[in-house]
Design a protein around this motif. Structure first.
Motif, PDB file in Angstrom:
ATOM      1  N   ARG A  33       0.872  -1.174   0.000  1.00 42.10           N
ATOM      2  CA  ARG A  33       0.000   0.000   0.000  1.00 42.10           C
ATOM      3  C   ARG A  33       0.910   1.226   0.000  1.00 42.10           C
ATOM      4  O   ARG A  33       1.819   1.322   0.828  1.00 42.10           O
ATOM      5  N   SER A  57      -3.437  -0.056  -4.058  1.00 46.38           N
ATOM      6  CA  SER A  57      -3.852   0.968  -3.110  1.00 46.38           C
ATOM      7  C   SER A  57      -2.757   2.026  -3.035  1.00 46.38           C
ATOM      8  O   SER A  57      -1.622   1.721  -2.661  1.00 46.38           O
ATOM      9  N   TYR A  82      -3.693   4.499   6.661  1.00 48.07           N
ATOM     10  CA  TYR A  82      -3.442   3.057   6.798  1.00 48.07           C
ATOM     11  C   TYR A  82      -3.080   2.629   8.221  1.00 48.07           C
ATOM     12  O   TYR A  82      -2.896   1.439   8.476  1.00 48.07           O
TER      13      TYR A  82
END
Ligand SMILES: NC(=O)c1ccc[n+]([C@@H]2O[C@H](COP(=O)([O-])OP(=O)(O)OC[C@H]3O[C@@H](n4cnc5c(N)ncnc54)[C@H](OP(=O)(O)O)[C@@H]3O)[C@@H](O)[C@H]2O)c1
Length: 248
Positions: A33, A57, A82
């Protein structure tokens, strides 16, 4: 091994072109991510959209690494989105080479600000978070120019030597916190880096050299992935690589 990349939150500075962009693409295919930082927001936004569309992402945050507050905001954006930062790739850099006698003092200042202070700001931004978690990985980009002094890139070489010195000190100081530190030192890789050379003669010479020997940016991306994918108790301290055709 790729399992050690899947789900990791990776902050990349200088993600709008060259090595940073290629690394974002590669790590995204491996399930990382991403938080992408650079000054050219439209470029990193387009990259984030592309990675999203492919099932990845990624977030884009306009960041000038010479601005400490903006680097802190980049890292905070990752934590907000996150909940954590696992890796920072301090990659943003410039290479306006010119002979010292031309006294391009403004370019010396800019190289020190981007290539050294930008890396330090990235380190400062992630350290409290990584120390508290006793986990993290800081990857700094040096160069063959961090191993050799190659005029007229004297100031650039000095900045890249500095990156290696501070990365090694960081590695030693962070052992109690389980934080890994890696230096990646590439040779000639085809990117936009030569565009930062304002001296026409030097630019011409460097462009000719790169045309002859430079390798694609995914070489760097694979090196970064190799360092990240190791088990947590293995710290790849440095990766130095060159095109096979590069002698110096
Ligand atoms: N290519 C090579 O042969 C080679 C070899 C050894 C080491 N390196 C190192 O690799 C790193 C990446 O360079 P590259 O080759 O990928 O060159 P590049 O294509 O020119 O990319 C440089 C990146 O740094 C960013 N950047 C420059 N100044 C910045 C600033 N003040 N704040 C935030 N981002 C900034 C640029 O984004 P914005 O302009 O959008 O801000 C761009 O994304 C550099 O540290 C370079 O010294 C490259």
């Amino acid at each position: 091994m790729g399992q050690n990349i899947k789900g990791k939150v990776v902050v990349i500075t200088g993600a709008s072109s060259g090595l940073g962009e290629a690394t974002a693409r590669h790590l995204s295919t491996l399930g990382a991510r991403l938080i992408l930082g650079a000054r050219r927001l439209e470029r990193i936004e387009a990259l984030a959209s592309e990675l999203h569309a492919a099932g990845g992402s990624a977030l884009a945050v306009k960041t000038d690494v010479t601005n400490r507050t903006e680097v802190e905001a980049l890292v905070q954006a990752a934590i907000d989105a996150y909940g954590q930062v696992d890796v920072i790739l301090n990659n943003a850099g410039i290479m306006p080479q010119a002979p010292l006698e031309k006294r391009q003092v403004d370019e010396w200042d800019r190289q020190i600000d981007v290539n050294i202070k930008g890396v330090l700001y990235g380190i400062a931004a992630v350290l409290p978070h990584m120390q508290a978690r006793k986990s993290g990985h800081i990857i700094n980009v040096s160069s063959v120019a961090g191993h050799k002094v190659l005029p007229p890139g004297t100031v650039y070489c000095a900045t890249k030597h500095a990156v290696r010195a501070l990365s090694e000190g960081l590695r030693m100081e962070m052992t109690p916190y389980n934080i890994r530190s890696t230096i990646v030192s590439p040779g000639a890789v085809a990117t936009e880096l030569n565009n930062s050379i304002s001296d026409p003669e030097v630019a011409e010479g460097m462009k000719a050299f790169y045309q002859q020997v430079a390798i694609p940016a995914d070489s760097f991306a694979r090196a970064v992935a190799f360092a990240i994918e190791q088990p947590a108790d293995v710290d790849i301290n440095e990766i130095l690589f060159r095109p096979t055709a590069q002698e110096v």
